[in-house]
Design an enzyme around this catalytic site. Structure first.
Site, mmCIF file in Angstrom:
data_model
loop_
_atom_site.group_PDB
_atom_site.id
_atom_site.type_symbol
_atom_site.label_atom_id
_atom_site.label_comp_id
_atom_site.label_asym_id
_atom_site.label_seq_id
_atom_site.Cartn_x
_atom_site.Cartn_y
_atom_site.Cartn_z
ATOM 1 N N HIS A 168 -4.693 -5.034 2.738
ATOM 2 C CA HIS A 168 -5.504 -4.492 1.648
ATOM 3 C C HIS A 168 -4.774 -4.737 0.316
ATOM 4 C CE1 HIS A 168 -7.172 -1.317 -0.976
ATOM 5 N NE2 HIS A 168 -8.251 -1.422 -0.242
ATOM 6 N N VAL A 203 -3.700 -2.941 -2.059
ATOM 7 C CA VAL A 203 -2.611 -2.049 -2.470
ATOM 8 C C VAL A 203 -1.380 -2.190 -1.584
ATOM 9 C CG1 VAL A 203 -4.171 -0.348 -3.494
ATOM 10 C CG2 VAL A 203 -3.438 -0.069 -1.110
ATOM 11 N N LYS A 204 -1.478 -2.967 -0.495
ATOM 12 C CA LYS A 204 -0.335 -3.141 0.400
ATOM 13 C C LYS A 204 0.638 -4.183 -0.166
ATOM 14 C CE LYS A 204 -1.822 -0.278 3.620
ATOM 15 N NZ LYS A 204 -3.241 -0.005 3.303
ATOM 16 N N THR A 205 1.747 -4.388 0.543
ATOM 17 C CA THR A 205 2.809 -5.253 0.033
ATOM 18 C C THR A 205 2.345 -6.685 -0.163
ATOM 19 O OG1 THR A 205 4.468 -3.837 1.075
ATOM 20 C CG2 THR A 205 5.171 -6.046 0.429
#
Length: 400
Positions: free
Chosen positions: A196, A198-200
């Site tokens: 997603h 917002v993930k790393t």
């Protein structure tokens, strides 16, 4: 985020920022755009060679034999629960301090999610609480690496080995983290990642299941694509012939997304370093602010923090968590809460009999926790805005 740009700041003046700073976000550069365009100009935009290449990249990065790309972290959890063979009448232990998708890996299969409490310092499953929840019906364990901080892997594996439990590691927050020098995701039986924004690293939407188990990998690939067989005996002269072996899904990641993911994975160390720099600034600044309790890191792990989740001590800081969130939003700083515990939700209460007062450590954390902005696209001024907003809120409360 439900934030208004025209609200006055907590002290009645102008907000620190004119625009809203979100708590997370992607970092997309020219290399990603070129990789996506190359796929769009090619022959395959789905179920093609770029997906296979991305899977191989992730498998090599984690240090496992197999990686199976799917449409989201939720889809990854769904297929992992199915491949593990969970079913009605069985119990799967997990944490309540997580997103619903973690527990739904059991729910989707008809199994019952059984919540255990967490450790205060890491917000991860407490092995002692897990032991208390094991029954003859327990078939699985789904630990979640909260914010990127690895769980007590050794103790949890010991419990799983003793009771012959299937383990699915919810590593949606934790790609790039290590435990005792091992990459998160390399432990038995399966682990899942989320891509997603917002993930790393991101593929827009997307997920991955990683495993060393050949049979699990084959099962996951079949479930991902309709549970359909193409190599059917007795139909050698009918190359179109295919059969459905069970209820499968269309969880195929596109080559477009995979192209984006391949470049993002190449940049993961860059992203880690920027997150570390921001955390270092936060830690230094908030060490001087009473009542802002910072995340802790255990000695045997190296987390890639997906979230910078602090806890607001009402007595020392001077306000509740709710007031803190409102104050930060008034400054146009997009903080968030991770998470409303699952045993607070109507579905889990009505379906499984949970009550809002049941897991004391989880509940203590929830009453205080707030995620501050943390993502590689933050500039130096963005980080300063967050720090200044916290300081301004604290100063305004100490004067009142």
């Amino acid at each position: 985020m439900g934030m208004s740009k025209d609200r006055p700041a907590i002290d009645g003046g102008n907000p620190i920022r004119e625009d809203v700073l979100g708590y997370g976000g992607q970092s997309i550069g020219q290399a990603e755009k070129e990789a996506v365009m190359e796929v769009l100009d090619g022959d395959y935009i789905t179920r093609g060679p770029t997906v296979e290449a991305f899977e191989q990249d992730v498998a090599e990065y984690v240090g496992v034999e197999h990686a199976v790309a799917v449409t989201s972290g939720t889809a990854a959890l769904h297929l992992a629960g199915q491949a593990a063979g969970f079913g009605p009448g069985e119990e799967v232990i997990t944490t309540s301090l997580t997103f619903a998708a973690t527990a739904n890996a059991a729910v989707y299969t008809g199994a019952e999610p059984v919540f255990a409490d967490v450790k205060r310092e890491t917000r991860n499953l407490d092995p002692d609480s897990v032991r208390e929840m094991v029954t003859p019906d327990t078939e699985g364990l789904i630990p979640m690496h909260y914010a990127g901080q690895p769980c007590d892997i050794g103790e949890l594996l010991s419990i799983a080995d003793k009771h012959d439990l299937n383990v699915i590691w919810d590593a949606c927050h934790a790609i790039g983290s290590t435990w005792q020098g091992e990459m998160i995701g390399s432990q038995r039986d399966m682990a899942v990642f989320s891509f997603h924004p917002v993930k790393t690293i991101t593929t827009g939407e997307g997920g991955m299941i990683v495993t060393d188990d050949d049979e699990l990998a084959d099962r996951l690939r079949s479930l991902r694509s309709f549970d359909m067989s193409y190599d059917v005996g007795g139909h050698g002269d009918e190359p179109w012939y295919q059969v459905v072996d069970g209820v499968g899904y269309n969880y195929n990641l596109t080559d477009i997304q995979a192209a984006l993911g391949r470049v993002q994975l190449e940049r993961i160390r860059e992203f880690q370093k920027r997150r570390e720099e921001i955390i270092e600034r936060y830690d230094e600044a908030f060490a001087k602010v009473e009542g802002v309790e910072r995340p802790t890191v255990k000695n045997n792990v190296e987390p890639t923090f997906h979230l910078y989740a602090v806890e607001i001590n009402e007595e020392r800081f001077g306000c509740t968590r709710k007031e803190f969130v409102k104050g930060m939003h008034a400054e146009n700083i997009g903080v968030q809460v991770h998470y409303v515990p699952l045993h607070y939700h109507p579905y889990f209460q009505e379906e499984y009999g949970y009550e809002a007062v049941q897991f004391p450590v989880t509940e203590q954390i929830y009453e205080k926790i707030v995620s501050l902005p943390l993502f590689p696209g933050m500039g130096s001024e963005d980080v300063a805005d967050v720090i200044n907003a916290v300081n301004r809120l604290y100063t305004s409360l100490s004067r009142s």
